[in-house]
Scaffold this motif. Sequence first.
Motif, PDB file in Angstrom:
ATOM      1  N   VAL A  37      75.070  53.884 -53.054  1.00  0.00           N
ATOM      2  CA  VAL A  37      75.381  53.805 -52.038  1.00  0.00           C
ATOM      3  C   VAL A  37      76.199  54.589 -51.203  1.00  0.00           C
ATOM      4  O   VAL A  37      77.240  54.001 -51.178  1.00  0.00           O
ATOM      5  CB  VAL A  37      75.021  52.344 -51.542  1.00  0.00           C
ATOM      6  CG1 VAL A  37      74.808  52.143 -50.181  1.00  0.00           C
ATOM      7  CG2 VAL A  37      73.932  51.712 -52.157  1.00  0.00           C
ATOM      8  N   MET A  39      78.152  54.894 -48.467  1.00  0.00           N
ATOM      9  CA  MET A  39      78.480  54.249 -47.195  1.00  0.00           C
ATOM     10  C   MET A  39      79.241  55.461 -46.182  1.00  0.00           C
ATOM     11  O   MET A  39      79.442  55.192 -45.155  1.00  0.00           O
ATOM     12  CB  MET A  39      79.448  53.277 -47.217  1.00  0.00           C
ATOM     13  CG  MET A  39      78.816  51.906 -47.954  1.00  0.00           C
ATOM     14  SD  MET A  39      77.755  51.174 -46.869  1.00  0.00           S
ATOM     15  CE  MET A  39      77.419  49.635 -47.754  1.00  0.00           C
ATOM     16  N   ALA A 102      80.304  52.003 -53.424  1.00  0.00           N
ATOM     17  CA  ALA A 102      80.014  51.657 -52.233  1.00  0.00           C
ATOM     18  C   ALA A 102      81.385  51.470 -51.559  1.00  0.00           C
ATOM     19  O   ALA A 102      81.777  52.042 -50.439  1.00  0.00           O
ATOM     20  CB  ALA A 102      79.265  50.493 -51.973  1.00  0.00           C
ATOM     21  N   ILE A 106      83.108  53.586 -48.514  1.00  0.00           N
ATOM     22  CA  ILE A 106      83.740  52.989 -47.436  1.00  0.00           C
ATOM     23  C   ILE A 106      84.985  53.427 -47.042  1.00  0.00           C
ATOM     24  O   ILE A 106      85.255  53.793 -45.876  1.00  0.00           O
ATOM     25  CB  ILE A 106      83.478  51.359 -47.394  1.00  0.00           C
ATOM     26  CG1 ILE A 106      82.182  50.859 -47.066  1.00  0.00           C
ATOM     27  CG2 ILE A 106      84.363  50.711 -46.419  1.00  0.00           C
ATOM     28  CD1 ILE A 106      81.918  49.391 -47.515  1.00  0.00           C
ATOM     29  N   ILE A 110      86.160  55.424 -43.450  1.00  0.00           N
ATOM     30  CA  ILE A 110      87.190  54.923 -42.555  1.00  0.00           C
ATOM     31  C   ILE A 110      88.321  56.208 -42.365  1.00  0.00           C
ATOM     32  O   ILE A 110      88.774  56.560 -41.158  1.00  0.00           O
ATOM     33  CB  ILE A 110      88.118  53.734 -43.135  1.00  0.00           C
ATOM     34  CG1 ILE A 110      87.262  52.662 -43.323  1.00  0.00           C
ATOM     35  CG2 ILE A 110      89.328  53.528 -42.256  1.00  0.00           C
ATOM     36  CD1 ILE A 110      87.637  51.480 -43.979  1.00  0.00           C
ATOM     37  N   GLY A 227      78.704  54.939 -37.666  1.00  0.00           N
ATOM     38  CA  GLY A 227      78.490  53.553 -38.019  1.00  0.00           C
ATOM     39  C   GLY A 227      76.931  53.687 -37.537  1.00  0.00           C
ATOM     40  O   GLY A 227      75.985  52.827 -38.197  1.00  0.00           O
ATOM     41  N   LEU A 230      74.656  55.311 -40.079  1.00  0.00           N
ATOM     42  CA  LEU A 230      74.717  54.739 -41.393  1.00  0.00           C
ATOM     43  C   LEU A 230      73.822  53.518 -41.156  1.00  0.00           C
ATOM     44  O   LEU A 230      72.950  53.380 -42.091  1.00  0.00           O
ATOM     45  CB  LEU A 230      76.184  54.345 -41.721  1.00  0.00           C
ATOM     46  CG  LEU A 230      76.258  53.532 -42.958  1.00  0.00           C
ATOM     47  CD1 LEU A 230      75.944  54.203 -44.121  1.00  0.00           C
ATOM     48  CD2 LEU A 230      77.643  52.582 -42.872  1.00  0.00           C
ATOM     49  N   LEU A 231      73.988  52.856 -40.336  1.00  0.00           N
ATOM     50  CA  LEU A 231      72.869  51.702 -40.067  1.00  0.00           C
ATOM     51  C   LEU A 231      71.512  52.113 -40.194  1.00  0.00           C
ATOM     52  O   LEU A 231      70.629  51.262 -41.012  1.00  0.00           O
ATOM     53  CB  LEU A 231      73.457  50.976 -38.785  1.00  0.00           C
ATOM     54  CG  LEU A 231      72.581  49.717 -38.434  1.00  0.00           C
ATOM     55  CD1 LEU A 231      72.747  48.570 -39.204  1.00  0.00           C
ATOM     56  CD2 LEU A 231      72.587  49.359 -36.878  1.00  0.00           C
ATOM     57  N   LEU A 234      70.516  52.780 -43.656  1.00  0.00           N
ATOM     58  CA  LEU A 234      70.205  51.614 -44.404  1.00  0.00           C
ATOM     59  C   LEU A 234      69.049  50.829 -43.836  1.00  0.00           C
ATOM     60  O   LEU A 234      68.209  50.812 -44.843  1.00  0.00           O
ATOM     61  CB  LEU A 234      71.348  50.557 -44.134  1.00  0.00           C
ATOM     62  CG  LEU A 234      72.777  51.059 -44.445  1.00  0.00           C
ATOM     63  CD1 LEU A 234      73.772  49.991 -44.119  1.00  0.00           C
ATOM     64  CD2 LEU A 234      72.753  51.201 -46.065  1.00  0.00           C
ATOM     65  N   VAL A 235      68.796  50.692 -42.594  1.00  0.00           N
ATOM     66  CA  VAL A 235      67.561  50.101 -42.365  1.00  0.00           C
ATOM     67  C   VAL A 235      66.314  50.757 -42.671  1.00  0.00           C
ATOM     68  O   VAL A 235      65.208  50.290 -43.383  1.00  0.00           O
ATOM     69  CB  VAL A 235      67.577  49.639 -40.864  1.00  0.00           C
ATOM     70  CG1 VAL A 235      66.234  49.105 -40.282  1.00  0.00           C
ATOM     71  CG2 VAL A 235      68.647  48.845 -40.318  1.00  0.00           C
ATOM     72  N   ILE A 238      65.775  50.400 -46.206  1.00  0.00           N
ATOM     73  CA  ILE A 238      65.470  49.044 -46.786  1.00  0.00           C
ATOM     74  C   ILE A 238      64.109  48.788 -46.345  1.00  0.00           C
ATOM     75  O   ILE A 238      63.335  48.204 -47.262  1.00  0.00           O
ATOM     76  CB  ILE A 238      66.246  48.240 -46.195  1.00  0.00           C
ATOM     77  CG1 ILE A 238      67.852  48.278 -46.599  1.00  0.00           C
ATOM     78  CG2 ILE A 238      65.944  46.737 -46.263  1.00  0.00           C
ATOM     79  CD1 ILE A 238      68.843  47.418 -45.946  1.00  0.00           C
TER      80      ILE A 238
ATOM     81  N   LEU B 256      81.470  46.978 -36.404  1.00  0.00           N
ATOM     82  CA  LEU B 256      81.733  47.651 -37.812  1.00  0.00           C
ATOM     83  C   LEU B 256      83.008  47.692 -38.492  1.00  0.00           C
ATOM     84  O   LEU B 256      83.213  47.170 -39.306  1.00  0.00           O
ATOM     85  CB  LEU B 256      81.135  49.008 -37.700  1.00  0.00           C
ATOM     86  CG  LEU B 256      81.127  49.846 -39.177  1.00  0.00           C
ATOM     87  CD1 LEU B 256      80.060  49.066 -39.980  1.00  0.00           C
ATOM     88  CD2 LEU B 256      80.790  51.347 -38.978  1.00  0.00           C
ATOM     89  N   PHE B 308      93.269  51.053 -48.906  1.00  0.00           N
ATOM     90  CA  PHE B 308      91.930  50.395 -49.628  1.00  0.00           C
ATOM     91  C   PHE B 308      91.646  51.283 -50.651  1.00  0.00           C
ATOM     92  O   PHE B 308      90.983  50.917 -51.701  1.00  0.00           O
ATOM     93  CB  PHE B 308      90.917  50.449 -48.375  1.00  0.00           C
ATOM     94  CG  PHE B 308      89.766  49.947 -48.810  1.00  0.00           C
ATOM     95  CD1 PHE B 308      89.601  48.589 -49.059  1.00  0.00           C
ATOM     96  CD2 PHE B 308      88.784  50.947 -48.853  1.00  0.00           C
ATOM     97  CE1 PHE B 308      88.251  48.158 -49.584  1.00  0.00           C
ATOM     98  CE2 PHE B 308      87.403  50.333 -49.063  1.00  0.00           C
ATOM     99  CZ  PHE B 308      87.213  48.747 -49.512  1.00  0.00           C
TER     100      PHE B 308
END
Lengths: 294, 343
Positions: A37, A39, A102, A106, A110, A227, A230-231, A234-235, A238, B256, B308
């Motif tokens: 995945v 991200m 994942a 992420i 960032i 963002g 990415l959303l 994902l949707v 899915i 987010l 992170f």
Amino acid sequence: MTLQLTLTILLNGLTLAALYFIVASGFSLIFGLMRTVNMAHGSLYMVGAYVGYAVFEPLYDQDVWYAWYVGLVAGMAVAAVLGVAMQKTVLGWMQGQELRQALVTIGISIIVADQLLANFGATSRQFFAPDAIFGASFVPGVGRYPTFRLFQIGVAIAVGIGLWLLLNRTKVGLMIRAGVDDRDILSACGVNVPVVNIVVFALGAALAGLGGVIGATAQPLAQGVDGRFLLISLVVVIVGGMGSITGTAIGAILVGLAEQVGQALFPTYSVILTFVIMVVVLALRPQGIMGRAR
Amino acid sequence: MIAWLQSRAGRWTAGGFAFLLVLPAILPELMPANQANFWLGNIFGRAIVFGIIAMSLTFLATYGGFVSLAQMSVAGVAGYVVAITVNGAAPSIVGGLTYVTAIPLGIVAAVLAALFVGVVSVRTRDIYLLMITLALAMGFFRFVETNIAWFNGYEGIRNVLGPTVFGLPFRDPHVIYYVSLLLAATLYGGVLYLVRSPFGLVLQGIRDNPRRIAALGYNVALHRVAAFGVAGFIAGCGGVMMTIYNIGISPGSVGLGATINVLIMSVIGGLGHPIGAFIGSLIFAFFDTFAATIYDRNRFNTLIGIVFLVIVLVSPDGVIGLAKRSYAYLKAKSAPQRWDKPT
């Protein structure tokens, strides 16, 4: 609502769906083969768009006709290189640890978003489409409609057919499809699976970069689009089903149409429609519309 | 209880709690009064408030194996319900309630929202659950950002000052600090108690092998959804505190970035024990405050992203795992290291 307005909204939904398909197909491709995945897919979109713009802008100022095309190629290339770098340096050796991958992506997203902000600032940018696809065309039933948005549909169809041909008519596609079913046996057959992984990652990332340049031509490019896309990815996967190109197309069309129809009918609640679709699909078919049960 | 206090983990926890209890008395001895208040409110107080929200994720991930990214949204539901219903918030959307009724209402709403998340994701696991909860979280964010009528859109709702506690205003750093600390300690103790109860054991069984648990006759789906409800209660408590701490709530609090920040806190601290959430949130608050001194004024995100990334690459079970391994290493230099264990 007049017929013309209805058709315009539907066409808007389809052009948006075309962009969503281009971006999400890369995400779905990577997920389908490697169960990764990614991200950072939205970040690849944004890197492609910003770097493409940085290449495009000086050429556009010199008024050369190929400025946009060079920007497009540069955006795709940079996204692909970044994707391959991610796969080679960190994701490759933790293959199979899906959650950790994942989390790693992420972390990368960032850092990438923050560095893009540092280098390009917060002002929004937008590509100017080349003359050949600029302006408006006549569409029966709708009237004059931006040519670039029609071009967007053309690109999405080309991407879809290209991916279908690649997966079903070439040797690499044969390896990818075999890898989706059983990576271990593919490896035992003598195929260098890590190399196939890198090819697929480059392709998926390049599609994110392609989407980035196309998307930044159709609508302004600003911080935060990573963002958003990415959303969307994902949707779309899915809803459509993980790792299926047809499913991605169906998912993209549903999400694109839902967004435009929702915004036309009930503007401040339109977001909910997209998620109602997602929840309904999950309740009835957890693996997505075209996904295979695992 | 006595036996637990005599164990190593119990001694450490009791010692840490005692230290945090007397911290407000120690800080002014070490630095000027205004700095002491800053440390108390902006570093320790904030770490505890966000630690509560992070603990709801750590609870789900550690004992159920569900890495849910919707916990910040669940906290946001509680915060928004309080902000919408309480007297004195600006703009007043419903209003009319005192904090005594608004806060329980917010927590109930958070539990309901969490149960909804649990039901929607009940048939998914691992990364699928991660994706679906992230999508739900972003859906909630975009909804509150675009909806003016109920959530006042982009601006959010301000002036949620909090109740008075024993005649003292909530805005006093000491009041916020002690209320958060006691709340966090109660919830923390509750989690440790719950995971030893039959419910907690079934939950851990589901994490390890849902089929066997189903074969034993337990209703796996129901236990899963209930676990989300428990986590929703924790996140709701944290969300109310967060809203009062921030004197209001806006879409940025559930966006987010905020969603990912909760994940970062939990992962840095370590998914493996609820205390990790508070360790992680303290480290996060520390970096957030001192990023300017360490790296660059505006590049906090790069810094925390690198921290992170390094933690995920080097020690998937976070600082706790790092500490445990160092301890085991020092104790017996030949102790085998578990680098291969995924989070």
